[in-house]
Enzyme design. Structure first.
Site, PDB file in Angstrom:
ATOM      1  N   LYS A 159       0.822  -1.207   0.000  1.00 33.40           N
ATOM      2  CA  LYS A 159       0.000   0.000   0.000  1.00 33.40           C
ATOM      3  C   LYS A 159       0.856   1.257   0.000  1.00 33.40           C
ATOM      4  O   LYS A 159       1.917   1.303   0.616  1.00 33.40           O
ATOM      5  CB  LYS A 159      -0.923   0.015   1.230  1.00 33.40           C
ATOM      6  N   GLY A 166      -7.470   3.876  -3.858  1.00 35.64           N
ATOM      7  CA  GLY A 166      -7.102   2.605  -4.456  1.00 35.64           C
ATOM      8  C   GLY A 166      -5.814   2.629  -5.253  1.00 35.64           C
ATOM      9  O   GLY A 166      -5.404   1.609  -5.807  1.00 35.64           O
ATOM     10  N   LYS A 202      -1.099  -7.363   6.105  1.00 33.05           N
ATOM     11  CA  LYS A 202      -1.610  -8.707   5.834  1.00 33.05           C
ATOM     12  C   LYS A 202      -3.025  -8.598   5.280  1.00 33.05           C
ATOM     13  O   LYS A 202      -3.818  -7.787   5.726  1.00 33.05           O
ATOM     14  CB  LYS A 202      -1.619  -9.553   7.111  1.00 33.05           C
ATOM     15  N   HIS A 209     -15.666  -3.752   4.904  1.00 28.64           N
ATOM     16  CA  HIS A 209     -15.126  -2.399   5.068  1.00 28.64           C
ATOM     17  C   HIS A 209     -16.149  -1.586   5.854  1.00 28.64           C
ATOM     18  O   HIS A 209     -17.226  -1.297   5.367  1.00 28.64           O
ATOM     19  CB  HIS A 209     -14.877  -1.768   3.696  1.00 28.64           C
ATOM     20  N   ARG A 293     -11.406  14.602   5.932  1.00 27.75           N
ATOM     21  CA  ARG A 293     -12.287  15.429   5.097  1.00 27.75           C
ATOM     22  C   ARG A 293     -13.694  14.889   5.178  1.00 27.75           C
ATOM     23  O   ARG A 293     -13.944  13.841   5.781  1.00 27.75           O
ATOM     24  CB  ARG A 293     -11.811  15.381   3.647  1.00 27.75           C
ATOM     25  N   VAL A 296     -17.575  11.140   0.471  1.00 32.89           N
ATOM     26  CA  VAL A 296     -18.624  11.050  -0.540  1.00 32.89           C
ATOM     27  C   VAL A 296     -19.916  10.513   0.093  1.00 32.89           C
ATOM     28  O   VAL A 296     -21.017  10.989  -0.179  1.00 32.89           O
ATOM     29  CB  VAL A 296     -18.192  10.130  -1.700  1.00 32.89           C
TER      30      VAL A 296
END
Length: 461
Positions: A159, A166, A202, A209, A293, A296
């Site tokens: 990441k 993403g 991992k 999510h 922030r 969406v």
């Protein structure tokens, strides 16, 4: 509350949302726009509009100097960054403050700290929030990455330390994958965020999510419960719900309390979201990141709590204390948001800008459509394909899904292809109705169920 005028440093539906919140507070609004956005709805709604450059985001919405100069020229008190673009750019927040203006969001130092995902993991750990097993810090070399992978095991996720959306993410199934994807992820992160730093986590198989909405004024902190965001395509959220319908009450309490603890640890100011992976089998949750922030998907939280999150962040930035305590925050019913994109599902979700020839939005209790669209508006091809968010509320999730199917069937956007058909299919799917999905469900479903029903292709043509 010291804010009497605001410059909106964004575009599209979130710009419209900010302007409406500001007008409800009696605040003057100034909308910046690129040359391609001169006719957008936010420009029409604002009290004043300023052209800040050519269509390319780097020359307009990502141009810190242009935005700050526009704010100073307009004589505003504050700048609201919305989401995306400069919303999580610490240098932008600093530049706004250096110009003698108020940045509607956390201080630059807090954005810098929490925006670096490695540093944010350390803050979370200090606050007692569980983190996904992985590297303790940034990884400078592939050799360091091999050492971490040897301890955590595969599969492992590579990441980007900075940014989101993403980008800069790869999954390595084995050592060969790790060595192949590590430099690719670094290059992508460098191109997207100007920072090629990486870390490893991992992979939690069959994870959900789940994220918690937080509010803070620097001294007082509350959560506004959680959202379920597991339906994702290419790690981009497509459909969000509040609350997370399969979360046990005791897990919900711990999850939300941990988010408040993290906010308190950094004396958070404004609206933010603490994101987690939830293992439904073990009932364990793990910190992923903080988004400093407005999100969406904030409307689903507003629908179940009645709290205007955008208004609250404006008030707090202007020096007012939070208008609510934790005891004031209650959740009622269930809400679902569908992200409506100008994309063609039959062609692998290819972006498809164009002119809106007809727009019909169903009205009624429990229905909200946050959008940038109007009949005759031509969507420019330079930006994100999100054109609106359909939010539906009902007393139960089952009733919410039924209402959602009805409203989606009545939502008409002509002139461009949209993802309405995708959401109708999801709203009618048995697995979605049962809540039997995780973060990898949607991509599998697109290749099987959706493709079989519509002939659509999962990959972009």
């Amino acid at each position: 509350m010291t804010i009497r005028s605001i410059l909106v440093a964004n575009r599209g539906e979130i710009a419209v949302r900010i302007i409406k919140a500001a007008k409800a507070l009696g605040i003057r609004t100034v909308q910046v726009h690129s040359a391609a956005d001169a006719d957008m709805l936010a420009v029409k709604l604002a009290d004043e509009a300023i052209d800040i450059g050519s269509p390319a985001p780097k020359k307009s919405y990502l141009n810190i100097e242009a935005v700050v100069n526009a704010a100073k020229a307009a004589g505003v008190d504050a700048v609201h960054p919305g989401y995306g673009f400069l919303s999580e750019n610490a240098d932008f927040a600093d530049a706004v403050e250096a110009a003698g203006l108020i940045f509607i969001g956390p201080k630059g130092d807090a954005i810098r700290l929490l925006g670096d995902k490695v540093a944010a993991r350390a803050v979370a750990a200090k606050a007692g929030v569980p983190t996904v097993p992985g590297s303790a810090g940034r990884l400078a070399t592939i050799e360091e990455a091999r050492g971490v992978a040897a301890k955590t095991g595969f599969p492992i996720m590579i990441k980007a330390a900075a940014g989101g959306g993403g980008r800069g993410i790869r999954i390595a199934a084995d050592l060969a994958d790790l060595e192949r994807h590590f430099p690719q992820a670094s290059a992508e992160a460098l191109a997207a965020f100007g920072d090629g730093g990486l870390y490893l986590e991992k992979v939690i198989t069959k994870a959900r999510h789940v994220e918690v909405q937080i509010l803070g004024d620097g001294k007082n902190f509350v959560h506004c419960f959680e959202r379920e965001c597991s339906l994702q395509r290419r790690r981009q959220k497509v459909w969000e719900e509040a609350p997370s319908f399969l979360l046990p009450a005791e897990v919900r309490a711990k999850l939300c309390e941990s988010a408040v603890a993290l906010a308190r640890e950094v004396a958070y100011r404004g609206a933010g979201t603490v994101e987690y992976l939830y293992d439904e089998t073990t009932r364990e949750f793990y910190f992923i990141e903080v988004n400093t922030r407005i999100q969406v998907e904030h409307p689903v939280t507003e629908m179940i709590t009645g709290i205007d999150l955008v208004s609250e962040m404006i008030r707090v930035a202007g020096g007012a204390p939070l208008s609510i305590s934790q005891a004031d925050v209650e959740a009622f019913g269930h809400a679902i948001e569908c992200r409506i994109n100008a994309e063609d599902p039959a062609k692998g979700f290819m972006p498809a800008p164009g002119t809106i020839s007809r727009l019909v939005v169903p009205e009624g209790d429990g229905i909200r459509f946050d959008t940038m669209l109007y009949e005759g508006y031509t969507i420019p091809p330079f930006y994100d394909s999100l054109v609106g968010k359909l939010i539906v509320w009902a007393e139960t999730r089952e009733a919410c899904l039924e209402r959602l199917r009805q409203v989606l069937s009545g939502l008409v956007i002509e002139g461009i292809p949209t993802t309405i058909s995708l959401h109708l299919a999801l709203a009618s799917d048995a697995s979605v109705a049962r809540g039997a999905f995780d973060t990898r469900f949607l991509e599998r479903w697109l290749e099987t169920e959706f493709a079989a029903k519509t002939g659509a292709t999962a990959e972009v043509a």
